[in-house]
Design an enzyme around this catalytic site. Structure first.
Site, PDB file in Angstrom:
ATOM      1  N   GLY A  73       0.825  -1.207   0.000  1.00 14.41           N
ATOM      2  CA  GLY A  73       0.000   0.000   0.000  1.00 14.41           C
ATOM      3  C   GLY A  73       0.854   1.250   0.000  1.00 14.41           C
ATOM      4  O   GLY A  73       2.063   1.193  -0.235  1.00 14.41           O
ATOM      5  N   ASN A  74       0.237   2.381   0.258  1.00 14.74           N
ATOM      6  CA  ASN A  74       0.978   3.640   0.327  1.00 14.74           C
ATOM      7  C   ASN A  74       0.344   4.541   1.378  1.00 14.74           C
ATOM      8  O   ASN A  74      -0.690   4.198   1.958  1.00 14.74           O
ATOM      9  CB  ASN A  74       1.032   4.314  -1.050  1.00 14.74           C
ATOM     10  CG  ASN A  74      -0.356   4.632  -1.566  1.00 14.74           C
ATOM     11  OD1 ASN A  74      -1.046   5.485  -1.022  1.00 14.74           O
ATOM     12  ND2 ASN A  74      -0.775   3.927  -2.612  1.00 14.74           N
ATOM     13  N   ARG A  75       0.938   5.682   1.603  1.00 19.78           N
ATOM     14  CA  ARG A  75       0.552   6.524   2.734  1.00 19.78           C
ATOM     15  C   ARG A  75      -0.561   7.515   2.432  1.00 19.78           C
ATOM     16  O   ARG A  75      -0.885   8.346   3.256  1.00 19.78           O
ATOM     17  CB  ARG A  75       1.779   7.269   3.261  1.00 19.78           C
ATOM     18  CG  ARG A  75       2.761   6.342   3.946  1.00 19.78           C
ATOM     19  CD  ARG A  75       3.993   7.095   4.393  1.00 19.78           C
ATOM     20  NE  ARG A  75       3.660   8.208   5.278  1.00 19.78           N
ATOM     21  CZ  ARG A  75       4.524   9.119   5.658  1.00 19.78           C
ATOM     22  NH1 ARG A  75       5.753   9.070   5.239  1.00 19.78           N
ATOM     23  NH2 ARG A  75       4.154  10.085   6.464  1.00 19.78           N
TER      24      ARG A  75
END
Ligand code: CTP
Length: 411
Positions: A215-217
């Protein structure tokens, strides 16, 4: 950070109308005072049948009056409106809309609406039938034509068992819109009326197994703010949210929830078919695991294999390729400077590579942009124009993006 007015705390008059949503005004009040606003509450008599004056006095730290005959030497019916930086009415009932539209002034709140020279934000809450009644439609149109901001209500559960349009927007969104008007009084014109808009938001998650993902932030907050501001400027908005379940749905916005890049791609393309503007604010994973393991990967399964990745489609590039005549496609880029160039150089190169009409550029790293409340950046248009977006809330940032989009559409 709260926008200061002449180096002091902004003064907000919080009017409260006599509807069941008056209890949500308490949450709006608490959020405003905690974020550094000086708030005077002006309820109607009817509002006090829902929430007691003591609650508003305790939360605001200020006395609460409904009529014009208390504290007469201080002339509060004139003073309150004259000295306010914003008048916000939560909830605005159909009756209050009618009074405001026709200049009636029979209590402190309606007098304040007549004396205010600052932005006025009326946040309606009523049953769908009342919101759709021609009398209310006319009152809203008249008020908007005078520059009063009448917010779009949300859809959803109303008092009792019925659902529909007319629900009060979430307190967090109301406060964001209020702060936006304090910072930029002209940030919510109805200049997107009749436009269909798609906004993607959040970050995609690419599953490795049933419990783990790449995932990412991205929190989705900037995309949500873009959707919120567009809806309040009159657009018909579809928001494609990737893993944004923690965020309150913006009022008047249709939300489609997705998880992976491929799901986001399908949802965005479907919504983009008849859209005038598509804004890709989502952080889309460039790669996904080639295989998703069906069961949870266990330590006892043996030494880990390197995860083989495969490329995801570039949705923005596809949108540009499939763009209808007159359709505007907007990309986002979050960049850090490196040996290859500074943030702006990377942004310019990305605009050229992606071929979109406008690129919204953020500098990231050092805690900037991701998971934070405020944002700043640049707008790089395909025509070559470059503008900076000054530091401010995500709604403030969104209002600059929509200004630029409206500007490009008018050319
Ligand atoms: N984007 C997209 N599909 C992808 C990746 C990105 O639609 N698979 C969109 C994003 O929504 C954003 C823009 O492209 O609007 C730029 O995203 P970014 O990740 O910065 O672009 P990349 O091409 O992946 O560039 P980089 O190599 O810098 O990661």
């Amino acid at each position: 950070m709260t926008h200061q007015v002449d180096g002091r705390r902004p003064r907000v008059v919080l009017g409260v109308g006599g509807g069941i949503a008056a209890y949500k005004a308490c949450e709006v009040l608490r959020r405003l005072t905690e974020s550094g606003h000086e708030v005077r509450v002006a309820p109607t008599e009817a509002a006090l049948r829902f929430v007691g004056a003591a609650t508003f006095e305790a939360l605001s730290g200020q006395p609460v009056r409904t009529g014009v005959f208390a504290d007469v030497p201080e002339v509060p019916h004139v003073r309150l409106g004259q000295t306010a930086d914003l008048v916000l009415v939560v909830p605005t009932t159909a009756d209050l809309l009618a009074k405001a539209a026709h200049g009636l002034a029979d209590d402190l709140l309606t007098n304040t609406l007549l004396t205010a020279r600052c932005p006025v934000l009326l946040v309606p809450a009523m049953h769908t039938e009342m919101w759709e009644h021609p009398a209310t439609r006319d009152n809203v149109a008249l008020l908007r034509s005078r520059g009063v901001v009448v917010a779009e209500p949300a859809s959803g559960r109303l008092t009792g068992a019925d659902t529909g349009r007319g629900r009060l927007p979430e307190p967090a969104e109301i406060v964001e819109l209020a702060r936006l008007l304090l910072a930029r009084p002209d940030a919510l014109p109805r200049d997107l009326a009749g436009r269909r808009v798609v906004v993607s938001a959040g970050g995609t998650r690419e599953p490795l197994d049933p419990v783990r993902f790449l995932g990412n932030r991205s929190s989705g907050r900037q995309g949500y703010a873009l959707a919120s501001v567009a809806a309040q400027r009159g657009a018909e908005v579809t928001l494609v949210g990737a893993n944004t379940t923690g965020l309150a749905e913006p009022a008047g916005v249709e939300v489609v929830r997705v998880g992976t890049a491929l799901e986001l791609r399908d949802a965005v393309h479907a919504a983009a078919k008849d859209a005038d503007i598509v804004v890709m604010a989502a952080a889309v994973a460039d790669f996904r695991p080639r295989e998703t393991v069906e069961h949870k990967i266990k330590k006892t399964d043996g030494d880990p294999e390197p995860v083989a990745l495969t490329r995801n489609p570039d949705v923005l590039v596809e949108l540009v390729r499939d763009r209808r005549p007159g359709q505007l496609v907007v990309g986002f880029a979050a960049e850090t400077g490196d040996a290859g160039g500074d943030v702006l150089a990377h942004g310019r190169a990305k605009l050229a590579r992606k071929g979109c009409d406008l690129l919204v550029l953020n500098a990231v790293g050092d805690g900037r942009a991701f998971e934070v409340e405020d944002n700043a950046g640049w707008l790089l248009a395909a025509g070559g124009s470059e503008r900076t977006i000054p530091h401010g809330s995500k709604a403030h940032f969104a209002s600059h993006v929509w200004d630029e989009i409206v500007h490009i559409l008018s050319e």
